[in-house]
Scaffold this motif. Structure first.
Motif, PDB file in Angstrom:
ATOM      1  N   LEU A  59      27.072  41.390  31.232  1.00 24.50           N
ATOM      2  CA  LEU A  59      27.100  40.342  32.243  1.00 24.50           C
ATOM      3  C   LEU A  59      28.205  40.599  33.250  1.00 24.50           C
ATOM      4  CD1 LEU A  59      28.852  37.137  30.998  1.00 24.50           C
ATOM      5  CD2 LEU A  59      28.336  38.933  29.361  1.00 24.50           C
ATOM      6  N   LEU A  60      28.073  39.973  34.404  1.00 21.05           N
ATOM      7  CA  LEU A  60      29.058  40.063  35.475  1.00 21.05           C
ATOM      8  C   LEU A  60      29.645  38.685  35.743  1.00 21.05           C
ATOM      9  CD1 LEU A  60      27.067  42.164  38.141  1.00 21.05           C
ATOM     10  CD2 LEU A  60      28.604  43.018  36.348  1.00 21.05           C
ATOM     11  N   LEU A  61      30.919  38.655  36.111  1.00 19.59           N
ATOM     12  CA  LEU A  61      31.558  37.465  36.659  1.00 19.59           C
ATOM     13  C   LEU A  61      31.954  37.801  38.087  1.00 19.59           C
ATOM     14  CD1 LEU A  61      33.922  36.383  33.717  1.00 19.59           C
ATOM     15  CD2 LEU A  61      31.517  35.813  34.080  1.00 19.59           C
ATOM     16  N   ARG A  62      31.531  36.970  39.032  1.00 17.66           N
ATOM     17  CA  ARG A  62      31.775  37.243  40.447  1.00 17.66           C
ATOM     18  C   ARG A  62      32.495  36.061  41.099  1.00 17.66           C
ATOM     19  NH1 ARG A  62      25.851  38.956  41.640  1.00 17.66           N
ATOM     20  NH2 ARG A  62      25.836  41.192  41.199  1.00 17.66           N
ATOM     21  N   GLY A  63      33.314  36.392  42.098  1.00 17.11           N
ATOM     22  CA  GLY A  63      33.997  35.370  42.882  1.00 17.11           C
ATOM     23  C   GLY A  63      35.496  35.591  42.870  1.00 17.11           C
ATOM     24  N   PRO A  64      36.202  35.064  43.869  1.00 20.37           N
ATOM     25  CA  PRO A  64      37.647  35.307  43.981  1.00 20.37           C
ATOM     26  C   PRO A  64      38.461  34.750  42.818  1.00 20.37           C
ATOM     27  CG  PRO A  64      36.889  33.677  45.609  1.00 20.37           C
ATOM     28  CD  PRO A  64      35.670  34.283  45.012  1.00 20.37           C
ATOM     29  N   ASP A  65      37.917  33.775  42.107  1.00 17.82           N
ATOM     30  CA  ASP A  65      38.656  33.144  40.992  1.00 17.82           C
ATOM     31  C   ASP A  65      38.221  33.700  39.628  1.00 17.82           C
ATOM     32  OD1 ASP A  65      40.606  31.309  40.090  1.00 17.82           O
ATOM     33  OD2 ASP A  65      39.091  29.773  39.704  1.00 17.82           O
ATOM     34  N   ALA A  66      37.375  34.746  39.616  1.00 15.89           N
ATOM     35  CA  ALA A  66      36.776  35.210  38.356  1.00 15.89           C
ATOM     36  C   ALA A  66      37.820  35.662  37.337  1.00 15.89           C
ATOM     37  CB  ALA A  66      35.778  36.340  38.626  1.00 15.89           C
ATOM     38  N   ALA A  67      38.829  36.432  37.772  1.00 13.84           N
ATOM     39  CA  ALA A  67      39.825  36.951  36.828  1.00 13.84           C
ATOM     40  C   ALA A  67      40.643  35.823  36.210  1.00 13.84           C
ATOM     41  CB  ALA A  67      40.730  37.967  37.519  1.00 13.84           C
ATOM     42  N   ALA A  68      41.107  34.908  37.042  1.00  7.77           N
ATOM     43  CA  ALA A  68      41.888  33.778  36.522  1.00  7.77           C
ATOM     44  C   ALA A  68      41.031  32.905  35.610  1.00  7.77           C
ATOM     45  CB  ALA A  68      42.454  32.950  37.678  1.00  7.77           C
ATOM     46  N   ALA A  69      39.760  32.752  35.974  1.00  3.24           N
ATOM     47  CA  ALA A  69      38.865  31.937  35.154  1.00  3.24           C
ATOM     48  C   ALA A  69      38.671  32.564  33.778  1.00  3.24           C
ATOM     49  CB  ALA A  69      37.519  31.773  35.861  1.00  3.24           C
ATOM     50  N   LEU A  70      38.356  33.873  33.742  1.00  2.20           N
ATOM     51  CA  LEU A  70      38.170  34.534  32.449  1.00  2.20           C
ATOM     52  C   LEU A  70      39.454  34.508  31.635  1.00  2.20           C
ATOM     53  CD1 LEU A  70      36.328  36.096  30.508  1.00  2.20           C
ATOM     54  CD2 LEU A  70      36.993  38.203  31.696  1.00  2.20           C
ATOM     55  N   GLU A  71      40.585  34.657  32.297  1.00  6.77           N
ATOM     56  CA  GLU A  71      41.868  34.635  31.586  1.00  6.77           C
ATOM     57  C   GLU A  71      42.114  33.292  30.901  1.00  6.77           C
ATOM     58  OE1 GLU A  71      45.339  37.030  33.013  1.00  6.77           O
ATOM     59  OE2 GLU A  71      46.267  35.063  33.205  1.00  6.77           O
TER      60      GLU A  71
END
Length: 373
Positions: A59-71
């Motif tokens: 799966l992919l996570l996309r968007g400017p907030d993706a890294a902070a969200a996954l963290e």
């Protein structure tokens, strides 16, 4: 084989190769080919083995907030991960238990995640529920996944895709093969050098056949995949880690980067953080710990064998165990009470009512062979 099992894009190829198929994670998967588990295991250690791991979730996570969200879902450094770098991650519940372990890559335009096959629907639902409003969550059901593992994997793959030799352990990049867009990481689950190749489902069989045409490469089933990962001291989700084990109990402290630990600039902020960070700071809080064991007799010790101390008291249990093809010695992963977790501690495993002497050892059982450049 039950007709309600799902199949991977390589199902017809496995049948043509006379694989013995078994149910695994809801799929019909090859456990071994005619050459047998031992030969497949040893071939991977000396040459190159091709594994079908298309049952895994991509799966992919996309968007400017993706890294902070996954963290916010994991105790690892996602924000600081460099371009095309890969990292091991752990999805946790509110008790600090492990919902799944996974691999993720920062591809610049998105985060690319590979999760365990048996957990993928639950993982995607969990991620969607908790961070779906912060980033786009894009499952990739139309892609296969091949793992090419072993000391000659780079030689074989480079004949088809020369650029892969630029990769080092835990990095990835985009590649093209006969007009098909691939994403390849230099990583795997065997302790050997190797690659995981995300490929469009409609090209997976052709790519697998092209790889099997290389003289170094043989098809390898789930049986040898399990014995290889155990020799490498790697956890199998559902056996060695699960929702009842925390990363610290599971001896996965190394997977929690300094920035997420007590005193780090992004300390905590993930599910179960209070429990996990307290265990990290105060190991005496632990009631059990994952360890490696070798048997001092040539008697295979398998899960879920009970472990006892010299006085016959129950002190733990085996979570994965088999006769190591490389070492010709029984090896196991287990949870024991902390007083018995020190290297060289001797304990007993109960096998058919009889005690088998075992000794705590450091893992990996077989030295890893990752290519770091």
């Amino acid at each position: 084989m039950s007709s309600d099992l799902r199949t991977t894009p390589l199902f017809a190829l496995h049948q043509r190769l006379s694989a013995r198929m078994v149910p695994f994670a809801g799929y019909a998967m090859p456990v071994q080919y005619p050459q047998g588990l031992m030969a497949e295991h040893l071939h991977t250690r000396k040459a190159a083995g091709l594994f079908d791991v298309s049952h895994m979730g991509q799966l992919l996570l996309r968007g400017p907030d993706a890294a902070a969200a996954l963290e916010s879902l994991m105790p690892v450094d996602v924000i600081g991960l460099g371009l095309h770098k890969q990292r091991y991650g752990l999805l946790l519940n509110e008790q600090g238990g492990i919902l799944d372990d996974l691999m993720f890559v920062n591809r610049g335009d998105d985060l690319f995640l590979i999760v365990n096959g048996a957990c993928k629907e639950g993982d995607i639902a969990h991620i969607q529920k908790h961070i779906g409003q912060r980033c786009e969550v894009v499952p990739l059901p139309d892609r296969g996944l091949l793992a090419l593992q072993g000391p000659q994997a780079a030689t074989a793959l480079a004949r088809l895709i020369p650029g892969v030799t630029s990769l080092v352990f835990m990095t990835g990049n985009h590649f093209d093969w006969q007009g098909h867009a691939l994403y390849i990481t230099r990583s795997g689950y065997t302790g050997e050098d190797g690659f995981e190749i995300s490929v469009p489902s409609n090209a997976a069989e052709a790519l697998a056949q092209a790889l099997l045409a290389q003289p170094e490469v043989a098809p390898i089933g789930l049986g040898a995949r399990n014995s290889l990962r155990l020799e490498a001291g790697l956890c199998l989700y559902g056996n060695d880690i699960d929702t009842t084990t925390t990363p610290i109990e599971g001896a996965l402290n190394w997977a929690i980067q300094k920035v997420r630990r007590p005193g780090g600039e992004r300390e905590g902020g993930f599910p179960g953080a209070a429990i996990v960070l307290a265990q990290l700071q105060n190991p005496q809080q632990l009631t059990r710990k994952r360890v490696g064991l070798v048997a001092l007799e040539r008697i295979p010790v398998r899960e879920p064998a009970v472990l006892e101390n010299m006085d016959g008291q129950h002190i733990g249990h085996i979570t994965s165990g088999l006769l190591s093809p490389t070492l010709n010695q029984p090896i196991a992963l287990a949870y024991v009470e902390p007083d018995y977790a020190a290297v060289d501690t001797e304990i007993f495993a109960m096998v058919r009512g009889k005690p088998v002497r075992m000794k705590v050892v450091a893992t990996p059982f077989v030295p890893t062979n990752y290519y770091r450049g």
